[in-house]
Design an enzyme around this catalytic site. Structure first.
Site, PDB file in Angstrom:
ATOM      1  CG  ASN A  49      -0.295   0.049   2.578  1.00  0.00           C
ATOM      2  OD1 ASN A  49       0.686  -0.754   2.668  1.00  0.00           O
ATOM      3  ND2 ASN A  49      -1.199   0.215   3.401  1.00  0.00           N
ATOM      4  CD  GLU A  51      -1.538   5.147   4.821  1.00  0.00           C
ATOM      5  OE1 GLU A  51      -2.427   4.078   5.204  1.00  0.00           O
ATOM      6  OE2 GLU A  51      -0.891   5.934   5.560  1.00  0.00           O
ATOM      7  CB  CYS A  60      -5.272  -1.359  -1.366  1.00  0.00           C
ATOM      8  SG  CYS A  60      -6.492  -0.334  -0.534  1.00  0.00           S
ATOM      9  CD  GLU A  62      -5.711  -5.689  -0.870  1.00  0.00           C
ATOM     10  OE1 GLU A  62      -5.110  -4.512  -0.586  1.00  0.00           O
ATOM     11  OE2 GLU A  62      -6.553  -6.016  -0.142  1.00  0.00           O
ATOM     12  CB  CYS A  93     -10.909  -2.084   0.829  1.00  0.00           C
ATOM     13  SG  CYS A  93     -10.229  -1.568  -0.637  1.00  0.00           S
ATOM     14  CB  CYS A  96      -8.922  -4.205  -3.236  1.00  0.00           C
ATOM     15  SG  CYS A  96      -7.631  -3.163  -2.990  1.00  0.00           S
TER      16      CYS A  96
HETATM   17 ZN   LIG Z   1      -8.194  -2.196  -1.072  1.00  0.00          ZN
END
Ligand SMILES: [Zn+2]
Length: 138
Positions: A49, A51, A60, A62, A93, A96
Site C-alpha cells: 500500500n 498512502e 492499496c 492488492e 476493501c 480492491c
Molecule cells: Zn483495498
C-alpha cells in the site's frame, strides 16, 4: 498443479507479500499491507500500500500488486495472497474487490495471512458476488 508444487508456490507468495509489506508506505494509517499474486504464467508479482497526504490518493497493496503485473505484461492470475501484521485478519476493501474481480476468475482464491501464521481464504465470488466485470459490457 501438483499439491507439493502448489504448497511451495503459496509459501513463496507469503514471503513475497511479506517482503512487499516491509516496503509499504503507510505513515497516516500505520496499516501496512503487502500483496503477492501468482500469474497464470507462473510468475510472482507483489505490491504494497502507498498512502498520500491527500488521503483519497492512497492505493492499496492488492491494486498495486495487480498493476505491477500489468506493467510486466501479465493480466491473468491464479491466486492472490495478502500479508498484514494485524491480529485480526482483514479482507480486501471494496475497491480492491472490484479490481480483483476484473482480473481473477470467480473461482480463484484470495488468502489473507498474518505474522501469527493465521490465514483465511475466500473465492473471488465470495468476496464480490454478482460482480460487475468486462463480461457485463458486451
Ligand atoms: Zn483495498
Amino acid at each position: 498443479m501438483p499439491k507439493v508444487q502448489q504448497t511451495l508456490k503459496i509459501s513463496a507468495l507469503k514471503l513475497a507479500a511479506k517482503k512487499a509489506y516491509n516496503n509499504a508506505y503507510a505513515p497516516y494509517s500505520n496499516f501496512f499491507v503487502g500483496a503477492a499474486a501468482l500469474t497464470k504464467a507462473g510468475n510472482i508479482v507483489s505490491g504494497c500500500n502507498v498512502e498520500n497526504a491527500s488521503y483519497g490518493l492512497t492505493v492499496c497493496a492488492e491494486r498495486n500488486c495487480i498493476a505491477q503485473a500489468i506493467i510486466n505484461g501479465e493480466q491473468e492470475f491464479q491466486t492472490l495472497v495478502i500479508y498484514t501484521e494485524q491480529e485480526k485478519l482483514t479482507p480486501p476493501c471494496g475497491a480492491c474487490r472490484q479490481v480483483i474481480a476484473e482480473f481473477l476468475e470467480q473461482s480463484a482464491v484470495v488468502t489473507v495471512v498474518n505474522h501469527l501464521e493465521q490465514q483465511i481464504s475466500w473465492t473471488v465470488k465470495q468476496l464480490l458476488p454478482d460482480a460487475f466485470t468486462p463480461k457485463d459490457l458486451v
